[in-house]
Design an enzyme around this catalytic site. Structure first.
Site, PDB file in Angstrom:
ATOM      1  CE  LYS A  58      -3.628  -2.799   2.089  1.00 33.72           C
ATOM      2  NZ  LYS A  58      -4.599  -2.883   3.043  1.00 33.72           N
ATOM      3  N   GLY A  88      -6.861  -5.046   7.665  1.00 35.28           N
ATOM      4  CA  GLY A  88      -6.313  -4.205   8.827  1.00 35.28           C
ATOM      5  C   GLY A  88      -6.977  -4.354  10.046  1.00 35.28           C
TER       6      GLY A  88
HETATM    7  P1  13P Z   1      -4.003  -6.705   5.808  1.00 36.53           P
HETATM    8  O1  13P Z   1      -3.213  -7.858   5.801  1.00 36.53           O
HETATM    9  O2  13P Z   1      -3.176  -5.825   6.641  1.00 36.53           O
HETATM   10  O3  13P Z   1      -5.377  -6.981   6.510  1.00 36.53           O
HETATM   11  O4  13P Z   1      -4.148  -6.046   4.335  1.00 36.53           O
HETATM   12  C1  13P Z   1      -4.881  -6.768   3.378  1.00 36.53           C
HETATM   13  C2  13P Z   1      -5.056  -6.051   2.414  1.00 36.53           C
HETATM   14  O5  13P Z   1      -5.674  -5.093   2.063  1.00 36.53           O
HETATM   15  C3  13P Z   1      -4.141  -6.558   1.076  1.00 36.53           C
HETATM   16  O6  13P Z   1      -4.388  -6.183  -0.017  1.00 36.53           O
END
Ligand code: 13P
Length: 246
Positions: free
Chosen positions: A10, A166
């Site tokens: 991200k 998340g």
């Molecule tokens: P998390 O693993 O931080 O929950 O994020 C998942 C995600 O959006 C991966 O694209």
């Protein structure tokens, strides 16, 4: 079917964090798992240079290959860097950048033309889940995001329940099983038997502790990992867990 783990960084990571990608590449050289790290655009070129044993992916691309689109990045540019994968239609982009299924389908088409592997994200919101709409929402997203895509080559589907991203919350194994089976059925309806080769990843709060049980579910072929992919120490147990999946 090849096993696959993708890390989505991200909007995180500076040059100093490239070492984490290098460590993954060095440690898992020769692994039977396809490992993909998708850092922000700013790190793609450097990541590609230091991580020869894994794949480097982008988190987005533009529908067109060039033109007057300030701030955008094209499939041509990604191909030029040696990028092999692109995440398309992540829920954060669907929500914050108004990416509809139609836009996602156009981006998938652009990616496939350049032989980029398209990691197509789908997932229901919490209210949709509460209203028991999960499977119908996913079906609509699958049909919409793959509209006019005729073959299954270079297609990867990532199921990411929005409420699990998340948050530290994950669906039960039974729920993951039901959902992934349904996604597989939708893909089989669309593409016939060749759809049995489309990897279906689970994403949303995957970590070193829950990865093994999630990977034990039949139609889970890997994971799309957010937060835990940012460091070697948290990402590598997840890769080891899928290596152990029989
Ligand atoms: P998390 O693993 O931080 O929950 O994020 C998942 C995600 O959006 C991966 O694209």
């Amino acid at each position: 079917m090849r096993k696959l783990v993708a890390g989505n960084w991200k909007m995180n990571g500076n040059r100093e964090n490239l070492l984490e990608i290098k460590k993954v590449s060095d440690r898992f050289s020769g692994s039977d798992v396809d490992i993909i790290v998708c850092p922000p655009f700013t790190l793609l070129s450097a990541a590609k240079e230091i991580a020869a044993n894994i794949f480097i992916g982008a988190q987005n691309l533009h529908v067109d290959n060039s033109g007057a689109y300030t701030g955008e990045i094209s499939a041509d540019m990604l191909e030029d860097l040696g990028v092999t994968h692109a995440i398309i239609g992540h829920s954060e982009r669907r929500t914050e950048c108004s990416e509809t299924n139609d836009v996602v389908a156009r981006k998938v088409k652009t990616a496939l033309k350049k032989k980029l592997n398209a990691i197509i994200c789908i997932g229901e919101s919490e209210p949709e889940r509460k209203e028991n709409k999960t499977l119908s929402v996913l079906k609509e997203q699958i049909y919409g995001s793959l509209k006019d895509i005729t073959g299954t080559e270079n297609i990867i589907v990532a199921y990411e329940p929005i409420w699990a991203i998340g948050t530290g919350r994950t669906p039960s194994l039974a729920e993951i099983s039901t959902t992934h089976d349904s996604i597989r059925l939708n893909l089989l309806e669309m593409y016939g038997s060749s759809a049995s080769n489309i990897p279906i990843l689970y994403g949303g709060s995957v970590n070193g502790l829950n990865a093994s049980e999630i990977f034990s579910v039949a139609n889970v072929n890997g994971a799309l990992v957010g937060g835990a992919s940012l460091s070697f120490d948290t990402f590598s147990p997840i890769i080891k867990a899928i290596e152990n999946k029989t």
